[in-house]
Design a protein around this motif. Structure first.
Motif, PDB file in Angstrom:
ATOM      1  N   CYS A   1     -17.421 -30.374   9.043  1.00  0.00           N
ATOM      2  CA  CYS A   1     -18.381 -29.346   9.078  1.00  0.00           C
ATOM      3  C   CYS A   1     -19.364 -29.786   8.393  1.00  0.00           C
ATOM      4  O   CYS A   1     -20.481 -29.178   8.700  1.00  0.00           O
ATOM      5  CB  CYS A   1     -17.565 -28.031   8.699  1.00  0.00           C
ATOM      6  SG  CYS A   1     -16.430 -27.517   9.986  1.00  0.00           S
TER       7      CYS A   1
ATOM      8  N   CYS B   1     -14.677 -24.169   9.760  1.00  0.00           N
ATOM      9  CA  CYS B   1     -14.268 -23.637   8.397  1.00  0.00           C
ATOM     10  C   CYS B   1     -15.480 -23.857   7.468  1.00  0.00           C
ATOM     11  O   CYS B   1     -15.678 -23.053   6.610  1.00  0.00           O
ATOM     12  CB  CYS B   1     -13.034 -24.409   7.707  1.00  0.00           C
ATOM     13  SG  CYS B   1     -13.564 -26.106   7.441  1.00  0.00           S
TER      14      CYS B   1
ATOM     15  N   LYS C   1     -11.652 -29.958  10.920  1.00  0.00           N
ATOM     16  CA  LYS C   1     -10.353 -30.676  10.618  1.00  0.00           C
ATOM     17  C   LYS C   1      -9.583 -29.576  10.372  1.00  0.00           C
ATOM     18  O   LYS C   1      -8.308 -29.718  10.211  1.00  0.00           O
ATOM     19  CB  LYS C   1     -10.560 -31.721   9.487  1.00  0.00           C
ATOM     20  CG  LYS C   1     -11.499 -32.933  10.116  1.00  0.00           C
ATOM     21  CD  LYS C   1     -11.701 -34.017   9.024  1.00  0.00           C
ATOM     22  CE  LYS C   1     -12.266 -35.021   9.610  1.00  0.00           C
ATOM     23  NZ  LYS C   1     -12.579 -35.886   8.554  1.00  0.00           N
TER      24      LYS C   1
ATOM     25  N   SER D   1     -16.083 -25.948   5.493  1.00  0.00           N
ATOM     26  CA  SER D   1     -15.940 -26.573   4.197  1.00  0.00           C
ATOM     27  C   SER D   1     -15.332 -27.976   4.305  1.00  0.00           C
ATOM     28  O   SER D   1     -15.171 -28.700   3.292  1.00  0.00           O
ATOM     29  CB  SER D   1     -14.830 -25.842   3.510  1.00  0.00           C
ATOM     30  OG  SER D   1     -13.694 -25.439   4.009  1.00  0.00           O
ATOM     31  N   CYS D   2     -14.776 -28.558   5.627  1.00  0.00           N
ATOM     32  CA  CYS D   2     -14.032 -29.610   5.760  1.00  0.00           C
ATOM     33  C   CYS D   2     -15.130 -30.780   5.873  1.00  0.00           C
ATOM     34  O   CYS D   2     -16.224 -30.411   6.096  1.00  0.00           O
ATOM     35  CB  CYS D   2     -13.005 -29.618   7.013  1.00  0.00           C
ATOM     36  SG  CYS D   2     -14.091 -29.708   8.586  1.00  0.00           S
TER      37      CYS D   2
END
Ligand SMILES: [Zn+2]
Length: 335
Positions: free
Chosen positions: A66, A60, A53, A62-63
Motif C-alpha cells: 500500500c 490497509c 498484503k 500501512s503494508c
C-alpha cells in the motif's frame, strides 16, 4: 483507511467492492466524469485492494505494498499520462507488452490510463485487443473527463462507470476536513466548485473575490445608469488580460453574478444563488433592474460565451451587454 473512506458515488463504490468480493476478474474499466470527483482516487484504491498484503478486497494503507502504491513506486501499478499533448503509441506499445507480464512484487498488475481522451488515434486502436482480453493478472483502468472524445470501440470494450459531481453535504464535509477555507467561506466555495473537490481545493478565493469586486463595480455603475463609460472602463480592465484563460474566468464570474441577480428577481430569498456572501448587495441590484432587462443581459452574455468560440469581437459583445443591462437600446448589428 480503506474503501469506507471513499466519499460520494456510492453505487459505483458498491459495485466495485461487490466485484472484488465475488472474485470477479476485473479486466478493463472506464471511469468518466468531471475532474476532481474521485475517479483517480478510486483507481488507486482498487490498485491497493488488489495488492494489499494484510487485507483482501480492501486495503490497509500501512503494508509495504500500500505504501509503495501511495508513493507511485510499486512495480505492478503503472500510470500512463499524456506525454506532451497526447498519450502516444510508444506508451501503449509498452502497455501491450507489460500487461502480459506476471506481477513482479504484488498479486495483480494495474495499468491506469489517465486523461484517456488524449490517446492518439493510433495509440487507442493499438490497445483494443488488450482491453478486450487482458490476462487474469492484469487490470486496465481508463480515466477521462470527456468520454465522448474516446473512440466508441474503446468505450464498448470497457465496463463504464459515470461518476457524478459530489453532493453538496459530502463536498462541504470533505472541505471541512481537508481544506484551509474558513467555515464561513465553505458554502461559497462549494457553490463555486460545482461538485468537484479538485476544483474546490485549487480555488483561489482571494483572486475570485478581487475580480468579482471589480465586476460588481461595473454592474453597479451600469444598472444605476450612473455612467456607461465608468462601467466600460472596468470591463476594459477585465478584458485587458492577455491570457485567454483569465478572460474566460472573468466572464464566468460575470455570468454567475448576472445569473444571481436574475434569480433574485424571481426569488429574493437567495436560496438558489451562487454568491451567497453577496446576497444583500445583489438583492439591491436586482431591485433596480426590470425582469426584461436582466433577462436580456443574461442572454447577451450567453451569446458572448457562444460567440467566443467563433472569434466574436469581445469588446463589441461586452458593449452590447452593458447597453442591454443599463436599459439603453442599441442596434444589435454589432453582432
Ligand atoms: Zn496494505
Amino acid at each position: 483507511m480503506g474503501f469506507h473512506n471513499f466519499m460520494g458515488n456510492t453505487p459505483i463504490l458498491k459495485s466495485i467492492q461487490q466485484q472484488l468480493s465475488e472474485g470477479k476478474n476485473l479486466s478493463s474499466f472506464l471511469f468518466s466524469g468531471i475532474s476532481g470527483i474521485g475517479k483517480w482516487t478510486l483507481a488507486h484504491y482498487i490498485s491497493k485492494a488488489l495488492n494489499c498484503k494484510k487485507l483482501s478486497n480492501d486495503f490497509c494503507d500501512s503494508c509495504t505494498s500500500c505504501l509503495k502504491i501511495n508513493k507511485n513506486i510499486h512495480l505492478d501499478v503503472k500510470t500512463y499520462s499524456p506525454d506532451g499533448t497526447f498519450i502516444k503509441i510508444n506508451q501503449m506499445r509498452e502497455l501491450n507488452k507489460e500487461v502480459f507480464f506476471k506481477p513482479f512484487e504484488g498479486k495483480h498488475r494495474v495499468f491506469i490510463i489517465d486523461q484517456a481522451h488524449h490517446l492518439r488515434i493510433e495509440a487507442a486502436t493499438s490497445i483494443l485487443k488488450t482491453l478486450e482480453e487482458p490476462p487474469d493478472t492484469s487490470s486496465i483502468i481508463l480515466i477521462t473527463d470527456s468520454s465522448r472524445d474516446l473512440l466508441a470501440t474503446i468505450r464498448s470494450r470497457c465496463q463504464t462507470f459515470h461518476f457524478s459531481p459530489l453532493e453538496s453535504h459530502i463536498l462541504q464535509k470533505i472541505l471541512k476536513q481537508q481544506s484551509t477555507f474558513s467555515p464561513e467561506d465553505i458554502p461559497l466555495v462549494e457553490n463555486l466548485s460545482e461538485g468537484s473537490l479538485g476544483k474546490a481545493l485549487t480555488l483561489d478565493l482571494n483572486q475570485y473575490r478581487k475580480a468579482r469586486g471589480e465586476l460588481i463595480i461595473a454592474l453597479d455603475a451600469c444598472i444605476d445608469n450612473l455612467s456607461y463609460h465608468q462601467a466600460r472602463k472596468v470591463m476594459d480592465y477585465l478584458t485587458s488580460f492577455k491570457q485567454k484563460d483569465r478572460f474566460n474566468s472573468n466572464l464566468n464570474i460575470l455570468q454567475k453574478l448576472v445569473r444571481d441577480i436574475f434569480i433574485l428577481k424571481i426569488d429574493p430569498s437567495g436560496g438558489m444563488i451562487t454568491n451567497i456572501d453577496l446576497h444583500q448587495k445583489l438583492n439591491i441590484l436586482s431591485r433596480k433592474v426590470t425582469f426584461q432587462q436582466i433577462r436580456a443581459a443574461a442572454q447577451s452574455l450567453d451569446w458572448l460565451t457562444k460567440g467566443l468560440e467563433r472569434n466574436l469581437n469581445k469588446n463589441l459583445a461586452l458593449d452590447q451587454f452593458l447597453f442591454t443591462l443599463s436599459g439603453l437600446t442599441r442596434p444589435s448589428s454589432t453582432f
